[in-house]
Write an enzyme that holds these catalytic residues in place. Structure first.
Site, PDB file in Angstrom:
ATOM      1  N   LYS A 166     -56.336 -49.378  64.192  1.00 26.36           N
ATOM      2  CA  LYS A 166     -57.427 -48.543  63.659  1.00 26.36           C
ATOM      3  C   LYS A 166     -57.886 -47.440  64.611  1.00 26.36           C
ATOM      4  O   LYS A 166     -58.413 -46.428  64.177  1.00 26.36           O
ATOM      5  CB  LYS A 166     -58.638 -49.423  63.299  1.00 26.36           C
ATOM      6  CG  LYS A 166     -58.445 -50.255  62.034  1.00 26.36           C
ATOM      7  CD  LYS A 166     -59.720 -51.024  61.709  1.00 26.36           C
ATOM      8  CE  LYS A 166     -59.587 -51.820  60.437  1.00 26.36           C
ATOM      9  NZ  LYS A 166     -60.845 -52.492  60.067  1.00 26.36           N
ATOM     10  N   ASP A 170     -64.703 -48.915  55.747  1.00 28.67           N
ATOM     11  CA  ASP A 170     -65.445 -50.153  56.050  1.00 28.67           C
ATOM     12  C   ASP A 170     -66.950 -49.883  55.964  1.00 28.67           C
ATOM     13  O   ASP A 170     -67.724 -50.731  55.513  1.00 28.67           O
ATOM     14  CB  ASP A 170     -65.109 -50.665  57.463  1.00 28.67           C
ATOM     15  CG  ASP A 170     -63.771 -51.384  57.513  1.00 28.67           C
ATOM     16  OD1 ASP A 170     -63.290 -51.841  56.456  1.00 28.67           O
ATOM     17  OD2 ASP A 170     -63.195 -51.481  58.618  1.00 28.67           O
TER      18      ASP A 170
HETATM   19  P1  NAP Z   1     -62.585 -56.307  66.739  1.00 19.27           P
HETATM   20  O1  NAP Z   1     -62.768 -54.834  66.890  1.00 19.27           O
HETATM   21  O2  NAP Z   1     -61.444 -56.985  67.398  1.00 19.27           O
HETATM   22  O3  NAP Z   1     -63.961 -57.015  67.250  1.00 19.27           O
HETATM   23  C1  NAP Z   1     -64.067 -58.401  67.309  1.00 19.27           C
HETATM   24  C2  NAP Z   1     -65.493 -58.790  67.680  1.00 19.27           C
HETATM   25  O4  NAP Z   1     -65.592 -60.230  67.666  1.00 19.27           O
HETATM   26  C3  NAP Z   1     -65.925 -58.335  69.063  1.00 19.27           C
HETATM   27  O5  NAP Z   1     -67.303 -58.058  69.042  1.00 19.27           O
HETATM   28  C4  NAP Z   1     -65.607 -59.576  69.914  1.00 19.27           C
HETATM   29  O6  NAP Z   1     -66.366 -59.639  71.105  1.00 19.27           O
HETATM   30  C5  NAP Z   1     -66.040 -60.678  68.961  1.00 19.27           C
HETATM   31  N1  NAP Z   1     -65.391 -61.963  69.259  1.00 19.27           N
HETATM   32  C6  NAP Z   1     -64.106 -62.314  69.020  1.00 19.27           C
HETATM   33  N2  NAP Z   1     -63.880 -63.586  69.401  1.00 19.27           N
HETATM   34  C7  NAP Z   1     -65.057 -64.042  69.922  1.00 19.27           C
HETATM   35  C8  NAP Z   1     -65.469 -65.281  70.487  1.00 19.27           C
HETATM   36  N3  NAP Z   1     -64.633 -66.310  70.630  1.00 19.27           N
HETATM   37  N4  NAP Z   1     -66.752 -65.404  70.901  1.00 19.27           N
HETATM   38  C9  NAP Z   1     -67.631 -64.366  70.775  1.00 19.27           C
HETATM   39  N5  NAP Z   1     -67.287 -63.170  70.234  1.00 19.27           N
HETATM   40  C10 NAP Z   1     -66.019 -63.010  69.824  1.00 19.27           C
HETATM   41  O7  NAP Z   1     -62.478 -56.736  65.207  1.00 19.27           O
HETATM   42  P2  NAP Z   1     -63.177 -56.014  63.950  1.00 19.27           P
HETATM   43  O8  NAP Z   1     -62.216 -55.095  63.309  1.00 19.27           O
HETATM   44  O9  NAP Z   1     -64.493 -55.512  64.378  1.00 19.27           O
HETATM   45  O10 NAP Z   1     -63.346 -57.255  62.927  1.00 19.27           O
HETATM   46  C11 NAP Z   1     -64.293 -58.289  63.177  1.00 19.27           C
HETATM   47  C12 NAP Z   1     -64.305 -59.271  61.998  1.00 19.27           C
HETATM   48  O11 NAP Z   1     -64.758 -58.582  60.827  1.00 19.27           O
HETATM   49  C13 NAP Z   1     -62.933 -59.844  61.653  1.00 19.27           C
HETATM   50  O12 NAP Z   1     -63.081 -61.189  61.299  1.00 19.27           O
HETATM   51  C14 NAP Z   1     -62.503 -59.037  60.436  1.00 19.27           C
HETATM   52  O13 NAP Z   1     -61.638 -59.766  59.571  1.00 19.27           O
HETATM   53  C15 NAP Z   1     -63.843 -58.802  59.778  1.00 19.27           C
HETATM   54  N6  NAP Z   1     -63.831 -57.616  58.923  1.00 19.27           N
HETATM   55  C16 NAP Z   1     -64.090 -57.795  57.601  1.00 19.27           C
HETATM   56  C17 NAP Z   1     -64.089 -56.706  56.747  1.00 19.27           C
HETATM   57  C18 NAP Z   1     -64.390 -56.926  55.284  1.00 19.27           C
HETATM   58  O14 NAP Z   1     -64.089 -56.023  54.500  1.00 19.27           O
HETATM   59  N7  NAP Z   1     -64.976 -58.037  54.902  1.00 19.27           N
HETATM   60  C19 NAP Z   1     -63.820 -55.413  57.233  1.00 19.27           C
HETATM   61  C20 NAP Z   1     -63.573 -55.253  58.612  1.00 19.27           C
HETATM   62  C21 NAP Z   1     -63.564 -56.370  59.449  1.00 19.27           C
HETATM   63  P3  NAP Z   1     -65.853 -58.889  72.433  1.00 19.27           P
HETATM   64  O15 NAP Z   1     -66.310 -57.472  72.320  1.00 19.27           O
HETATM   65  O16 NAP Z   1     -66.514 -59.636  73.531  1.00 19.27           O
HETATM   66  O17 NAP Z   1     -64.348 -59.033  72.477  1.00 19.27           O
END
Ligand code: NAP
Length: 285
Positions: free
Chosen positions: A66, A103
């Site tokens: 992304k 999003d």
């Molecule tokens: P990303 O950029 O990789 O960010 C992941 C986030 O989760 C970061 O804030 C990370 O913290 C945190 N995290 C991951 N593992 C963790 C743990 N064990 N303990 C504490 N914090 C943790 O991913 P993203 O694109 O933002 O997506 C995040 C979630 O949203 C995913 O599950 C994705 O499937 C979902 N999502 C859903 C939609 C929808 O349409 N429903 C759309 C987009 C995303 P750090 O910064 O410390 O690494």
């Protein structure tokens, strides 16, 4: 000749987008195929350039591309630029590639249409500071919220997002997700949004909630962006506390619907897309 559109990401095994987008294309009578295009980082540039071929509408972009895709496009929508991530590429005039972030629109649409929540004047607790949190944070700031606390594992990422949003005239602050102060932030929140991947099926955080037990109060809305499972451990805890809840599936459908509209110029068949997403989810279990 059959038209083409698809999704770049790696891995793509569990992506719901092919199911919900194909259902929409079929419903609207397009002779078009939505395909999963598993793409490694080193293959992305050539694959993105391949979109300029005839009969291609564009693509969705997901993890891990992304951010990287931005440098491969001809034009960036201002909101995608502010968020710093692109999840939708549109082929304009058959050759130019424009990047968008649906999003943000999908998040707001799910929040307002599915939960009937008006963000104006509300206090928000955002869990996470990655791409999804940045989309939610920017769109909530545009809706005139009263304040936002951003809780993240990596505090510096939460601080960076809080500083950006403060620059947009939103009262925003950062806190570590493990801080004892999180309990008070939960008690004060009208809306809690989980933008971390904690609770996602198949991940190492499956079966977990991003919040400790007993901190959610009734009277607030808890929105979990995680869509698999549909009812996450966070939502179970929120229901137990008497809070309103919203899962991530409607957001997934609305972000896809916004992309569909950009590619085709047609009003997306939301009900058909929602049904296809639920059917695809049922197949995963
Ligand atoms: P990303 O950029 O990789 O960010 C992941 C986030 O989760 C970061 O804030 C990370 O913290 C945190 N995290 C991951 N593992 C963790 C743990 N064990 N303990 C504490 N914090 C943790 O991913 P993203 O694109 O933002 O997506 C995040 C979630 O949203 C995913 O599950 C994705 O499937 C979902 N999502 C859903 C939609 C929808 O349409 N429903 C759309 C987009 C995303 P750090 O910064 O410390 O690494």
């Amino acid at each position: 000749m059959t038209d083409r559109v698809g999704i770049f990401g790696y891995p793509l095994g569990h992506s719901m987008s092919p199911a919900l987008q194909q259902a929409a294309l079929d419903e609207c009578g397009f002779d078009a195929l939505y395909e999963a295009w598993p793409t490694l980082p080193e293959e992305l540039e050539a694959a993105v350039n391949g979109l300029r071929e005839a009969n291609c509408y564009g693509a969705n972009v997901t993890v891990p591309h992304k951010v990287a895709v931005i440098g491969m496009l001809d034009r960036l929508d201002p909101q995608a630029e502010a968020i710093g991530a692109v999840n939708t590429v549109v082929v304009e005039n058959g050759k130019n590639l424009a990047g968008y972030n649906t999003d943000a629109a999908g998040f707001v649409e799910a929040l307002t249409t599915e939960a009937g929540f008006d963000p104006h004047g509300k206090r928000v607790l955002l869990l996470g500071a990655g791409g999804a949190a940045r989309a939610a944070g920017h769109s909530l700031a545009q809706k005139g919220i009263r304040s936002m606390h951003i809780a993240n594992r990596t505090l510096s990422r939460a601080e960076a997002l809080a500083a950006e949003l403060s620059g947009l005239d939103t009262e925003a602050s950062a806190i570590a997700i493990t801080s004892p102060g999180l309990k008070e932030r939960c008690a004060d929140a009208d809306l809690i949004v989980n933008c971390t991947s904690i609770g996602m099926q198949g991940s190492s955080d499956e079966g977990r909630s991003p919040l400790p037990e007993g901190v959610i109060q009734d009277g607030c809305l808890v929105f979990d962006m995680v869509y698999n499972p549909e009812v996450t451990p966070l939502l179970v805890e929120a229901q137990r506390a008497g809070a309103e809840t919203l899962g991530g599936l409607p957001m997934l459908v609305y972000q896809g619907a916004a992309a569909f509209e950009m590619w085709t110029g047609m009003s997306p068949p939301i009900d058909v897309m929602m049904e296809a997403a639920r059917a695809a989810m049922a197949k995963l279990h």
